[in-house]
Design an enzyme around this catalytic site. Structure first.
Site, PDB file in Angstrom:
ATOM      1  CG  ASP A 202      -2.182   0.796   1.019  1.00  0.00           C
ATOM      2  OD1 ASP A 202      -3.265   0.185   0.853  1.00  0.00           O
ATOM      3  OD2 ASP A 202      -2.108   2.048   1.002  1.00  0.00           O
TER       4      ASP A 202
ATOM      5  CB  CYS B  69     -19.631  -0.182  -3.351  1.00  0.00           C
ATOM      6  SG  CYS B  69     -17.997  -0.789  -2.902  1.00  0.00           S
TER       7      CYS B  69
HETATM    8  N1  LIG Z   1     -15.264  -2.133   0.084  1.00  0.00           N
HETATM    9  C1  LIG Z   1     -16.047  -2.996  -0.507  1.00  0.00           C
HETATM   10  O1  LIG Z   1     -16.991  -3.519   0.083  1.00  0.00           O
HETATM   11  C2  LIG Z   1     -15.824  -3.372  -1.950  1.00  0.00           C
HETATM   12  C3  LIG Z   1     -16.514  -4.479  -2.473  1.00  0.00           C
HETATM   13  C4  LIG Z   1     -16.317  -4.813  -3.811  1.00  0.00           C
HETATM   14  C5  LIG Z   1     -15.496  -4.037  -4.605  1.00  0.00           C
HETATM   15  N2  LIG Z   1     -14.863  -2.959  -4.066  1.00  0.00           N
HETATM   16  C6  LIG Z   1     -13.993  -2.173  -4.949  1.00  0.00           C
HETATM   17  O2  LIG Z   1     -12.656  -2.431  -4.544  1.00  0.00           O
HETATM   18  C7  LIG Z   1     -11.851  -1.285  -4.726  1.00  0.00           C
HETATM   19  C8  LIG Z   1     -11.195  -0.922  -3.404  1.00  0.00           C
HETATM   20  O3  LIG Z   1     -12.208  -0.562  -2.492  1.00  0.00           O
HETATM   21  P1  LIG Z   1     -11.930  -0.406  -0.938  1.00  0.00           P
HETATM   22  O4  LIG Z   1     -13.246  -0.207  -0.308  1.00  0.00           O
HETATM   23  O5  LIG Z   1     -11.049  -1.482  -0.476  1.00  0.00           O
HETATM   24  O6  LIG Z   1     -11.124   0.994  -0.958  1.00  0.00           O
HETATM   25  P2  LIG Z   1     -10.145   1.545   0.186  1.00  0.00           P
HETATM   26  O7  LIG Z   1     -10.065   3.002  -0.064  1.00  0.00           O
HETATM   27  O8  LIG Z   1     -10.566   1.035   1.520  1.00  0.00           O
HETATM   28  O9  LIG Z   1      -8.735   0.868  -0.149  1.00  0.00           O
HETATM   29  C9  LIG Z   1      -7.940   1.197  -1.240  1.00  0.00           C
HETATM   30  C10 LIG Z   1      -6.481   1.108  -0.812  1.00  0.00           C
HETATM   31  O10 LIG Z   1      -5.646   1.253  -1.948  1.00  0.00           O
HETATM   32  C11 LIG Z   1      -4.500   2.017  -1.543  1.00  0.00           C
HETATM   33  N3  LIG Z   1      -3.848   2.581  -2.738  1.00  0.00           N
HETATM   34  C12 LIG Z   1      -4.246   3.617  -3.510  1.00  0.00           C
HETATM   35  N4  LIG Z   1      -3.386   3.779  -4.538  1.00  0.00           N
HETATM   36  C13 LIG Z   1      -2.426   2.845  -4.400  1.00  0.00           C
HETATM   37  C14 LIG Z   1      -1.272   2.495  -5.151  1.00  0.00           C
HETATM   38  N5  LIG Z   1      -0.940   3.161  -6.258  1.00  0.00           N
HETATM   39  N6  LIG Z   1      -0.524   1.478  -4.720  1.00  0.00           N
HETATM   40  C15 LIG Z   1      -0.849   0.780  -3.614  1.00  0.00           C
HETATM   41  N7  LIG Z   1      -1.943   1.054  -2.867  1.00  0.00           N
HETATM   42  C16 LIG Z   1      -2.726   2.066  -3.259  1.00  0.00           C
HETATM   43  C17 LIG Z   1      -5.068   3.057  -0.593  1.00  0.00           C
HETATM   44  O11 LIG Z   1      -4.071   3.607   0.220  1.00  0.00           O
HETATM   45  C18 LIG Z   1      -6.073   2.196   0.185  1.00  0.00           C
HETATM   46  O12 LIG Z   1      -5.478   1.599   1.329  1.00  0.00           O
HETATM   47  C19 LIG Z   1     -12.774  -0.207  -5.286  1.00  0.00           C
HETATM   48  O13 LIG Z   1     -12.719  -0.232  -6.682  1.00  0.00           O
HETATM   49  C20 LIG Z   1     -14.132  -0.677  -4.820  1.00  0.00           C
HETATM   50  O14 LIG Z   1     -15.180  -0.179  -5.643  1.00  0.00           O
HETATM   51  C21 LIG Z   1     -14.985  -2.620  -2.756  1.00  0.00           C
END
Ligand SMILES: NC(=O)c1ccc[n+]([C@@H]2O[C@H](COP(=O)([O-])OP(=O)(O)OC[C@H]3O[C@@H](n4cnc5c(N)ncnc54)[C@H](O)[C@@H]3O)[C@@H](O)[C@H]2O)c1
Length: 446
Positions: free
Chosen positions: A32, A272
């Site tokens: 991350d 989402c």
């Molecule tokens: N949260 C959910 O319930 C869920 C369910 C299905 C799909 N998604 C999808 O999954 C994706 C992530 O969602 P989330 O809720 O986990 O988001 P989040 O914001 O909780 O996590 C994203 C992480 O990615 C990190 N990050 C950003 N740029 C980066 C890089 N260049 N290199 C490494 N790390 C990096 C951020 O620091 C953060 O910790 C989104 O596209 C979301 O739509 C989320």
């Protein structure tokens, strides 16, 4: 030799995915760009509330007594590239500021920083929710930047986990969807990653890139539509003097309709559904298919209308104005069993009411820290009973079990006026009324 796996982006999705892959027996390296998040995870602490995840982390994070040591964290894409054969991209794709479209910069950056280190064959697997067409674009980008060139493959494997049930949903999903290009090893490698799940009978749908990307957008659109459908019925019920809870119960016996996601109330929020249906509309527009999704605009407005309606109902209960009134808000997370407050309907309502002059006190079992950071000007209480002290109206806005267990008489002894607005239609209306409360909920007669 067993596959080694990296997970890039260790937020709600990535941290869960990384811990679950370690649970499935793989050596996993999480990466991350947020140093605080990495430090917490490496110490075995989950930076958010997700039931079961901290146990799983402690079981696998290296350096903890008795752990398998299969899970480690880093901030280096070079280390990730050297370590793993399969790289899952789990970075965020928020809504662009001032636009409906998804902001792909985090996914793009993850790919751009990984690719130059890919000197041997590797599979990159996208899990983030992205606009259709992204996988194809990202594969070209990867191959043009990676020293290994065409030996780098890409697959799209959208994620359907629900926050609050993320561990269970990851280890026992209802389906796996995998978008691949024909001819490569991507499907074979993903079958290896998910072998335990496949052995348990989890169905895997293997498609092209575009279909896999669209499955996620379609699933979210369907769920959002179902919620807004019943909320539209709630609006009509209110006008007609009918009861939407009985209406949805009667509908739910029809197997073609089913009862899930058919509970009228304050509507959906979170990181989402809202941004995903908007991104889907934006992408359809770019593709010339915007007409097909105009209904989603209505789904979105029905949903947002719920929040203004709740504010209106609260104002009515306060005698027509909020000035000098105390409002207790039970719930801050966008849904129960989570501390996620992204686009939380509860906090949106609380903030609107406060801006209109009320003194608003919020309580949530898990989301207080996040709520305080985003809305520092709201008041916060340490318990639900403290939150309701002196309140002229109590708003139930996130359906935590804890709120269902409140004793209406005990709460009644603390408030200024026994007025309850049940924004989730789940409290026992008869019990609250029997204790002398005015109970109101959206879509039900007063
Ligand atoms: N949260 C959910 O319930 C869920 C369910 C299905 C799909 N998604 C999808 O999954 C994706 C992530 O969602 P989330 O809720 O986990 O988001 P989040 O914001 O909780 O996590 C994203 C992480 O990615 C990190 N990050 C950003 N740029 C980066 C890089 N260049 N290199 C490494 N790390 C990096 C951020 O620091 C953060 O910790 C989104 O596209 C979301 O739509 C989320």
């Amino acid at each position: 030799m067993a596959l080694r796996i990296s997970v890039i982006g260790t937020g709600y999705l990535g941290a869960t995915h990384a811990a679950c892959l370690a649970e499935l027996g793989f050596e996993v390296l999480g990466m991350d760009i947020d140093p605080e998040k990495l430090a917490a995870l490496a110490a075995g602490r989950v930076p958010m509330y997700e039931p079961g995840l901290s146990e799983l982390l402690l079981k696998h994070v290296a350096g903890h007594e008795g752990s398998t040591g299969r899970l480690r964290f880093t901030d280096s894409t070079q280390e990730v590239a050297e370590f793993a054969d399969v790289h899952f991209i789990c970075t965020n794709t928020p809504q662009k500021k001032g636009e409906f479209a998804a902001d792909m910069s985090y996914v793009d950056l993850a790919v751009d920083s990984l690719a130059p280190h890919l000197t041997r064959p590797a599979l990159v697997v996208g899990k983030s929710t992205v606009p259709v067409g992204s996988a194809s674009r990202l594969l070209d980008r990867l191959r043009s930047l990676a020293p290994a060139g065409d030996a780098v493959e890409l697959a799209w494997n959208p994620e359907f986990l629900r926050e609050g049930y993320a561990v269970g949903d990851t280890l026992h999903p209802d389906r796996l969807v995998v978008g691949v290009r024909p001819g490569g090893r991507a499907e074979e490698l993903l079958r290896e990653v998910y072998a335990t799940l496949l052995d348990e009978g989890v169905p895997m749908v293997v498609t092209d890139f575009a279909t896999a990307e669209l499955v996620k957008a379609a699933a979210n659109s369907f769920l959002a539509t179902k919620i807004s459908f019943i909320n539209a019925m709630a609006e009509v019920c209110e006008s007609a003097g009918a009861d939407v809870t009985q209406l949805s119960k009667a509908l739910s016996y029809d197997e073609r309709i089913g009862g899930r996601f058919l509970q009228a109330g304050l509507g959906f929020g979170g990181g989402c559904l809202p941004k995903d249906i908007r991104a889907f509309m934006a992408r359809a527009g770019e593709l010339g298919a915007d007409q097909a999704l105009t209904f989603l605009r209505e789904v979105d407005s029905i949903n947002m209308r719920r929040r203004s309606r709740m504010v209106e109902l609260a104002r009515e209960q306060c005698g027509g104005g909020f000035l000098g009134r105390r409002v207790a808000v039970l719930g801050a997370a966008f849904k129960p069993n989570s501390d996620d407050i992204r686009d939380s309907p509860a906090l949106n309502v609380a903030a609107q009411i406060q801006l209109q002059g009320a003194q608003v006190t919020v309580y949530d079992p898990k989301a207080m820290d996040n709520a305080r950071k985003m809305f520092p000007s709201l008041s916060y209480a340490a318990t639900p009973l403290e939150a309701v002290e002196g309140a002229h109206v109590v708003l139930h806005l996130t359906e935590w079990q804890e709120f269902r267990e409140l004793d209406p008489s005990e709460v009644g002894a603390l408030v200024a006026e026994r007025r309850l607005l049940d924004g989730r239609n789940v409290l026992d209306a008869d019990a609250w009324r029997a204790a002398g409360w005015t109970y109101r909920a959206m879509g039900r007669p007063s």
